[in-house]
Design an enzyme around this catalytic site. Structure first.
Site, PDB file in Angstrom:
ATOM      1  N   GLU A  31       0.843  -1.189   0.000  1.00  0.00           N
ATOM      2  CA  GLU A  31       0.000   0.000   0.000  1.00  0.00           C
ATOM      3  C   GLU A  31       0.883   1.244   0.000  1.00  0.00           C
ATOM      4  O   GLU A  31       1.875   1.317   0.719  1.00  0.00           O
ATOM      5  CB  GLU A  31      -0.906   0.017   1.228  1.00  0.00           C
ATOM      6  CG  GLU A  31      -1.848   1.197   1.264  1.00  0.00           C
ATOM      7  CD  GLU A  31      -2.834   1.126   2.418  1.00  0.00           C
ATOM      8  OE1 GLU A  31      -3.740   1.973   2.448  1.00  0.00           O
ATOM      9  OE2 GLU A  31      -2.709   0.235   3.284  1.00  0.00           O
ATOM     10  N   ILE A  36       1.538  15.542   2.222  1.00  0.00           N
ATOM     11  CA  ILE A  36       2.270  16.801   2.068  1.00  0.00           C
ATOM     12  C   ILE A  36       1.647  17.768   3.052  1.00  0.00           C
ATOM     13  O   ILE A  36       0.513  18.212   2.873  1.00  0.00           O
ATOM     14  CB  ILE A  36       2.208  17.333   0.624  1.00  0.00           C
ATOM     15  CG1 ILE A  36       2.838  16.299  -0.314  1.00  0.00           C
ATOM     16  CG2 ILE A  36       2.918  18.675   0.525  1.00  0.00           C
ATOM     17  CD1 ILE A  36       2.768  16.661  -1.766  1.00  0.00           C
ATOM     18  N   GLY A  45       4.277  19.662  -7.796  1.00  0.00           N
ATOM     19  CA  GLY A  45       4.936  18.513  -8.396  1.00  0.00           C
ATOM     20  C   GLY A  45       5.596  17.564  -7.416  1.00  0.00           C
ATOM     21  O   GLY A  45       6.124  16.534  -7.825  1.00  0.00           O
ATOM     22  N   ALA A  47       4.214  15.611  -5.072  1.00  0.00           N
ATOM     23  CA  ALA A  47       3.496  14.345  -4.979  1.00  0.00           C
ATOM     24  C   ALA A  47       3.730  13.488  -6.220  1.00  0.00           C
ATOM     25  O   ALA A  47       3.908  12.273  -6.117  1.00  0.00           O
ATOM     26  CB  ALA A  47       2.005  14.585  -4.773  1.00  0.00           C
ATOM     27  N   ASN A  75     -10.527  14.829  -2.124  1.00  0.00           N
ATOM     28  CA  ASN A  75      -9.150  15.216  -2.437  1.00  0.00           C
ATOM     29  C   ASN A  75      -8.980  15.157  -3.962  1.00  0.00           C
ATOM     30  O   ASN A  75      -8.293  14.290  -4.501  1.00  0.00           O
ATOM     31  CB  ASN A  75      -8.158  14.306  -1.720  1.00  0.00           C
ATOM     32  CG  ASN A  75      -6.741  14.812  -1.820  1.00  0.00           C
ATOM     33  OD1 ASN A  75      -6.428  15.675  -2.633  1.00  0.00           O
ATOM     34  ND2 ASN A  75      -5.863  14.260  -0.998  1.00  0.00           N
ATOM     35  N   ALA A  78      -5.464  14.946  -5.684  1.00  0.00           N
ATOM     36  CA  ALA A  78      -4.844  13.623  -5.585  1.00  0.00           C
ATOM     37  C   ALA A  78      -5.510  12.639  -6.544  1.00  0.00           C
ATOM     38  O   ALA A  78      -4.826  11.874  -7.238  1.00  0.00           O
ATOM     39  CB  ALA A  78      -4.914  13.106  -4.151  1.00  0.00           C
ATOM     40  N   LEU A  81      -4.215  13.386  -9.928  1.00  0.00           N
ATOM     41  CA  LEU A  81      -2.818  12.972 -10.060  1.00  0.00           C
ATOM     42  C   LEU A  81      -2.704  11.468 -10.277  1.00  0.00           C
ATOM     43  O   LEU A  81      -1.991  11.016 -11.176  1.00  0.00           O
ATOM     44  CB  LEU A  81      -2.017  13.369  -8.813  1.00  0.00           C
ATOM     45  CG  LEU A  81      -0.605  12.785  -8.749  1.00  0.00           C
ATOM     46  CD1 LEU A  81       0.280  13.399  -9.827  1.00  0.00           C
ATOM     47  CD2 LEU A  81      -0.015  12.976  -7.375  1.00  0.00           C
ATOM     48  N   TYR A  82      -3.396  10.681  -9.462  1.00  0.00           N
ATOM     49  CA  TYR A  82      -3.286   9.222  -9.579  1.00  0.00           C
ATOM     50  C   TYR A  82      -3.786   8.744 -10.935  1.00  0.00           C
ATOM     51  O   TYR A  82      -3.175   7.864 -11.545  1.00  0.00           O
ATOM     52  CB  TYR A  82      -4.023   8.534  -8.433  1.00  0.00           C
ATOM     53  CG  TYR A  82      -3.444   8.901  -7.083  1.00  0.00           C
ATOM     54  CD1 TYR A  82      -2.066   8.952  -6.880  1.00  0.00           C
ATOM     55  CD2 TYR A  82      -4.258   9.229  -6.018  1.00  0.00           C
ATOM     56  CE1 TYR A  82      -1.531   9.306  -5.656  1.00  0.00           C
ATOM     57  CE2 TYR A  82      -3.731   9.583  -4.778  1.00  0.00           C
ATOM     58  CZ  TYR A  82      -2.364   9.617  -4.614  1.00  0.00           C
ATOM     59  OH  TYR A  82      -1.835   9.975  -3.407  1.00  0.00           O
TER      60      TYR A  82
END
Length: 125
Positions: A31, A36, A45, A47, A75, A78, A81-82
């Site tokens: 996992e 942050i 940038g 993450a 979020n 995030a 981003l993922y």
């Protein structure tokens, strides 16, 4: 924890930390977790960079097959981003987290080793 690191940029104190945990050597899974803490360090940038470093470490050094994570539905940076990095949304744990007076869903994402290699080559550096 498999790897836990605090980092910052430009000689500054640590802006956040990240780690692989819940290592399952039988199934070759782990996992991923990242935080942050400094608001001013977000959306710069860090993450993205940390996630690519940990994916490279997990798939190339630990020979993992699958790395997964959970993120709160609110979020949105995030979640974006993922998805951008190639994680696949696998499911939603409905109202799993109680946060600031309300229940939120937790979204589960994962990346497989072959997906990492297709998107990022043999490694990232």
């Amino acid at each position: 924890h498999v790897r836990h690191r605090r980092w910052g940029r430009g000689g500054r104190n640590a802006s956040g930390s990240y780690r692989l945990s819940n290592l399952n050597l039988r199934c070759n899974t782990s996992e991923y977790w990242i935080y942050i803490g400094e608001t001013g360090s977000r959306r710069r940038g860090l993450a993205s960079e940390a996630t690519l470093v940990i994916l490279d470490y997990g798939f190339n050094t630990l020979a993992l097959h699958r790395i997964y994570l959970h993120v709160m539905e609110n979020n949105l940076p995030a979640v974006s981003l993922y998805r951008k990095l190639g994680f696949v949304q696998e499911g939603v744990a409905r109202q799993q987290m109680f946060w600031q007076g309300r229940y939120l869903d937790m979204i589960q994402f994962a990346m497989l080793e072959d997906e990492f290699r297709q998107l990022h080559g043999q490694g990232w550096s």
